[in-house]
Design a protein around this motif. Structure first.
Motif: not given
Ligand code: ZN
Length: 235
Positions: A9, A11-12, A49, A52
């Motif tokens: 992911c 984004n994270c 997620h 994402h």
């Molecule tokens: Zn994420």
């Protein structure tokens, strides 16, 4: 061997290892009964997620264990992965032996420094002392040291690529064993010819012939040298 696969992911910056265990059920006690609880880590990750930017990652090349030991469940490992266009470095750790492996992307890259070849000095000396102990004219330590020195000199001149790999270490992922080939034996015998008596040469030849199997003391130890080059996250 199938390549390790991951989902990432962006984004994270979380990484999930996709394995065949992903769909294995978990077992837990509910009341008095042992109950099977269906688990799907992969789906759970994707759900967590949702929305994402998720990308698949695939391992490129082998895993490199820092302490060099695959048998140590706590050792940190690195591997290069790709999302199709970029090469990234993945770090594998485990907080405790009761927890699953965790993965994180880390800035840096793996530098292959090639293979070093060495001989098993200590083991050869020990085996020679034992071997010649039974002969009518035992080899003194000085002669054994000389033989080992000559052997080391011969090995210095061999390209690792020219050595036939004959086995792998069960304790160290980066170590393999190389076969002592006939041409190397001839080089070694030629060197020995100027330092030992004809009778001693015969003894040496016999020792070599009986200890040149891949699992024996005359096998080469070939160590793959990798280095993790860390670089700042901003670069
Ligand atoms: Zn994420």
């Amino acid at each position: 061997m199938a390549k390790d696969k991951f989902i990432w992911c962006r984004n994270c910056n979380a990484v999930h290892h996709v394995t065949s265990c992903d769909k294995a059920p978990l077992y837990g006690y509910t009341g008095r009964e042992l109950e099977e609880m269906p688990a799907d880590d992969w789906r759970a990750f994707v759900k967590r997620h949702e929305g994402h930017r998720i990308e698949p990652l695939e391992a490129v090349g082998e895993k490199y264990f820092c302490q060099g030991s695959i048998s140590d469940p706590m050792s940190v490992a690195y591997m290069e992965v790709t999302n199709g266009h970029d090469h990234l470095l993945l770090r594998q750790t485990r907080k405790s032996i009761y927890e699953p492996l965790s993965f994180e992307l880390t800035p840096g890259r793996l530098i292959d420094q090639g293979v070093t070849v060495c001989i098993q000095d200590g083991e050869i000396k020990k085996e020679m002392r034992y071997h010649f102990n039974w002969s009518a004219e035992p080899f003194e330590d000085q002669k054994i040291d000389l033989f080992v020195q000559l052997f080391r000199d011969v090995v210095t001149g061999i390209e690792p690529e020219a050595i036939e790999v004959a086995g792998f270490s069960s304790e160290d992922d980066n170590v393999s064993f190389g076969l002592l080939q006939a041409d190397v034996i001839e080089l070694l015998m030629n060197k020995c010819a100027s330092c030992f008596q004809p009778r001693e040469l015969e003894d040496i030849r016999r020792f070599i012939d009986s200890h040149r199997e891949p699992c024996d003391v005359l096998a080469f130890v070939m160590r793959r040298q990798l280095k993790v080059e860390q670089c700042a996250a901003s670069t």
